[in-house]
Design a protein around this motif. Structure first.
Motif, mmCIF file in Angstrom:
data_model
loop_
_atom_site.group_PDB
_atom_site.id
_atom_site.type_symbol
_atom_site.label_atom_id
_atom_site.label_comp_id
_atom_site.label_asym_id
_atom_site.label_seq_id
_atom_site.Cartn_x
_atom_site.Cartn_y
_atom_site.Cartn_z
ATOM 1 N N ASN A 16 14.528 71.875 15.194
ATOM 2 C CA ASN A 16 16.298 71.889 15.355
ATOM 3 C C ASN A 16 16.661 73.416 15.435
ATOM 4 O OD1 ASN A 16 16.657 69.321 14.798
ATOM 5 N ND2 ASN A 16 16.868 69.501 12.567
ATOM 6 N N PRO A 29 31.972 71.546 34.583
ATOM 7 C CA PRO A 29 31.323 70.063 34.924
ATOM 8 C C PRO A 29 30.318 69.598 33.798
ATOM 9 C CG PRO A 29 31.327 71.514 36.793
ATOM 10 C CD PRO A 29 31.833 72.391 35.531
ATOM 11 N N VAL A 30 29.466 70.452 33.251
ATOM 12 C CA VAL A 30 28.563 70.099 32.238
ATOM 13 C C VAL A 30 29.238 69.735 30.935
ATOM 14 C CG1 VAL A 30 26.711 70.983 30.834
ATOM 15 C CG2 VAL A 30 26.852 71.694 33.230
ATOM 16 N N SER A 33 31.019 66.444 31.595
ATOM 17 C CA SER A 33 29.819 65.242 31.596
ATOM 18 C C SER A 33 29.392 64.872 30.381
ATOM 19 C CB SER A 33 28.749 65.727 32.459
ATOM 20 O OG SER A 33 28.968 66.223 33.660
ATOM 21 N N LEU A 34 29.169 65.759 29.287
ATOM 22 C CA LEU A 34 28.684 65.541 27.984
ATOM 23 C C LEU A 34 29.648 65.040 27.222
ATOM 24 C CD1 LEU A 34 26.695 68.855 27.253
ATOM 25 C CD2 LEU A 34 25.733 66.544 27.788
ATOM 26 N N LEU A 37 29.812 61.234 28.145
ATOM 27 C CA LEU A 37 28.849 60.533 27.571
ATOM 28 C C LEU A 37 29.009 60.450 26.216
ATOM 29 C CD1 LEU A 37 26.053 59.819 28.649
ATOM 30 C CD2 LEU A 37 24.902 61.807 27.935
ATOM 31 N N ARG A 38 29.370 61.192 25.631
ATOM 32 C CA ARG A 38 29.759 61.067 24.149
ATOM 33 C C ARG A 38 30.696 59.641 23.912
ATOM 34 N NH1 ARG A 38 28.548 65.230 20.199
ATOM 35 N NH2 ARG A 38 27.896 67.229 21.639
ATOM 36 N N TYR A 40 31.273 57.195 26.053
ATOM 37 C CA TYR A 40 30.630 56.254 26.564
ATOM 38 C C TYR A 40 29.834 55.642 25.451
ATOM 39 C CZ TYR A 40 27.130 53.499 29.092
ATOM 40 O OH TYR A 40 26.459 52.540 29.394
ATOM 41 N N LEU A 41 29.062 56.484 24.803
ATOM 42 C CA LEU A 41 28.347 55.946 23.654
ATOM 43 C C LEU A 41 29.038 55.603 22.635
ATOM 44 C CD1 LEU A 41 25.420 58.652 24.193
ATOM 45 C CD2 LEU A 41 25.341 56.256 24.928
ATOM 46 N N LEU A 44 30.306 52.007 23.428
ATOM 47 C CA LEU A 44 29.140 51.237 23.343
ATOM 48 C C LEU A 44 28.293 50.702 21.963
ATOM 49 C CD1 LEU A 44 27.686 49.950 26.213
ATOM 50 C CD2 LEU A 44 25.944 51.437 25.630
ATOM 51 N N LEU A 47 31.026 48.834 20.429
ATOM 52 C CA LEU A 47 30.927 47.257 20.881
ATOM 53 C C LEU A 47 29.852 46.774 20.233
ATOM 54 C CD1 LEU A 47 32.912 46.169 23.067
ATOM 55 C CD2 LEU A 47 30.878 46.484 24.740
ATOM 56 N N MET A 48 28.683 47.207 20.137
ATOM 57 C CA MET A 48 27.470 46.666 19.500
ATOM 58 C C MET A 48 27.678 46.211 17.973
ATOM 59 S SD MET A 48 24.105 48.667 20.243
ATOM 60 C CE MET A 48 23.914 49.162 21.954
ATOM 61 N N PHE A 50 30.657 45.819 16.585
ATOM 62 C CA PHE A 50 31.603 44.553 16.835
ATOM 63 C C PHE A 50 30.819 43.284 16.777
ATOM 64 C CE2 PHE A 50 34.048 41.574 19.607
ATOM 65 C CZ PHE A 50 35.130 41.285 18.405
ATOM 66 N N ARG A 51 29.773 43.126 17.644
ATOM 67 C CA ARG A 51 29.020 42.189 18.250
ATOM 68 C C ARG A 51 28.280 41.762 16.909
ATOM 69 N NH1 ARG A 51 29.093 37.515 20.039
ATOM 70 N NH2 ARG A 51 27.225 36.724 21.071
#
Lengths: 57, 422
Positions: A16, A29-30, A33-34, A37-38, A40-41, A44, A47-48, A50-51
């Motif tokens: 660490n 841009p970096v 993008s990050l 990504l955060r 999006y994750l 997701l 959603l998992m 919840f499922r």
């Protein structure tokens, strides 16, 4: 055994510290993008969860 | 006489190049062919059984897609001399590093379980009990990695890759209609119209073509092999040839499924092998041998991908060139992953179907992250120098990565909520 586990935890601390500062230049841009990504994750994983809860019920 | 000597000279020159290639060949060919693993074989057979030759064109499109993604790992590995996990830690810090490493460990282990499911199912057709298959596979893979040389491991893996070609004679046995194949297979079309089910199959094919473990595996293999910048053209060629072979094999599997099993609801490659046994003994045998080999190849690569990644981060010796005494943690990690995945398959009433579905969902959390990191690292001037992505490569790769992220995410969602696209 306990010694080995303690050594590995110490190793994780070292890792660490070693990688505490990202070496890649944090340009716009970096960063964007990050950030995407955060988001999006988080979506997701939400959603998992919840499922999983609906499956349990 | 002069003509003869000219022909001989040319032949020996070509033969020398081929021999040289097979000395250098490796990571690209192995990773691409291992991509046709047990899950991949099932997807291709099911695609053929559902849509006949109708989606072959889609598989052809996926050949360059797979190449462009994997080619980036060759450049990154050869230039940085670091595996993908270490490159993420170094480039983006400990948070993203741990996320990728733990996710990779989970995905690899779950995928390894599916490879064992495929292998045990394949050999059960020949009357081999699952416990014997699992024991034999663990022993075989143990012998392969413990020989103490990366080069030997790679050449043994290439021999198993050759077995993947068994589907090609299989397709000739079923005598497909060439005119129908050309008409329906190679002209882009959506058989039965674009609907939720077709979309699911398209996404499943993408999911089997680009898997997260492949990125980590190939980059680590490039580093372990000791490839440098000057080897990049060979690495690219190796990857291109591998993607072509994997595409060709996939097409031949679809041909077999589309010719003999059209209209049958295929749930697994083992079920397809059973059905094909009824049509032609050799065909069923080929399918079962191919399924076992696919699972074995997948297991060879996947179990190494996470061991390499952990070795890179924890600073353990992590090369196949190391003996077991020199790299005990690397081999311990390898065997724990392998044996635990094999044991799960032997547990009575283990939720194997759930595990198979769960793989797709977890893979969706890792694949986009790994691909985004790959693109960002390939654009880092300080790291890549003259080997960074060009504008054309960026346009192409970003388009591919965005498409893969969107489609694989939708696939993951459709696995979690099966009726969402119907």
């Amino acid at each position: 055994m306990w010694k080995i586990v303690r050594r590995q935890f110490r190793k994780i601390g070292e890792i660490n510290r070693k990688y505490s500062n990202p070496r890649i230049e944090m340009s716009m841009p970096v960063r964007l993008s990050l950030l995407l990504l955060r988001g999006y994750l988080i979506f997701l994983v939400g959603l998992m969860i919840f499922r999983f809860i609906t499956l349990l019920h | 006489m002069k003509w003869f000597s000219q022909v001989y000279y040319r032949y020996s020159k070509i033969w020398k190049i081929v021999k040289l290639y097979f000395l250098i060949a490796g990571p690209g060919l192995v990773v691409m062919i291992a991509d046709n693993d047990a899950g991949g074989i099932t997807t291709y057979v099911a695609t053929g059984a559902k849509y006949g030759y109708g989606l072959i064109w889609f598989l052809v499109i996926l050949v360059p897609v797979a190449y462009y993604v994997q080619e980036m790992t060759v450049r990154l590995g050869a230039v940085t001399k670091r595996g993908h996990a270490e490159a993420i830690f170094d480039g983006f810090g400990a948070f993203w590093g741990w996320f990728s490493l733990i996710d990779l460990m989970l995905v690899d282990w779950l995928t390894l379980v599916t490879e064992f499911i495929g292998m045990t199912a394949a050999l059960r057709i020949f009357g081999v009990p699952p416990y014997l298959t699992v024991t034999a596979v663990c022993l075989l893979l143990g012998v392969i990695v413990l020989n103490g040389r990366y080069w030997t491991w790679e050449k043994i893996a290439l021999v198993f890759c050759a077995f993947n070609l068994i589907y090609i004679p299989g397709a000739f046995i079923v005598h497909p209609s060439v005119s129908s194949l050309v008409r329906n297979g190679f002209i882009p079309n959506f058989p039965g119209g674009f609907n939720g089910e077709l979309f699911f199959y398209l996404m499943a094919n993408i999911g089997t073509t680009i898997a997260p473990w492949m990125l980590f595996f190939q980059q680590s293999a490039v580093v372990d092999k000791g490839m440098t910048e000057k080897d990049i053209p060979w690495g690219k060629f190796d990857t291109m040839l591998g993607s072509l072979v994997t595409g060709v094999v996939g097409v031949f599997i679809i041909i077999v499924g589309g010719t003999v099993l059209k209209g049958v609801d295929i749930q697994s490659a083992a079920q397809a092998s059973h059905l094909l046994m009824g049509v032609n003994r050799y065909l069923g045998t080929f399918m079962a041998i191919g399924l076992f080999d696919a699972g074995l190849l997948g297991a060879i690569c996947i179990s190494l991908a996470s061991s390499w990644a952990f070795g890179e981060i924890f600073g353990w010796a992590h090369s196949l060139n190391n003996k077991i005494k020199e790299a005990p943690w690397f081999y311990a990690n390898y065997f724990i992953t392998l044996i635990s995945a094999g044991v799960v398959v032997l547990i009575p009433r283990a939720p194997l179907v759930l595990i198979t579905l769960f793989v797709q969902v977890v893979a969706v959390t890792l694949l986009p992250a790994a691909l985004v990191f790959l693109i960002l690292l390939l654009n880092d001037d300080k790291t890549m120098g003259e080997y960074k992505n060009t504008l054309t490569q960026n346009i192409l790769n970003i388009a591919i990565v965005v498409a893969i992220i969107v489609l694989s995410s939708l696939y993951g969602v459709s696995v979690m909520f099966p009726n969402v696209f119907h």
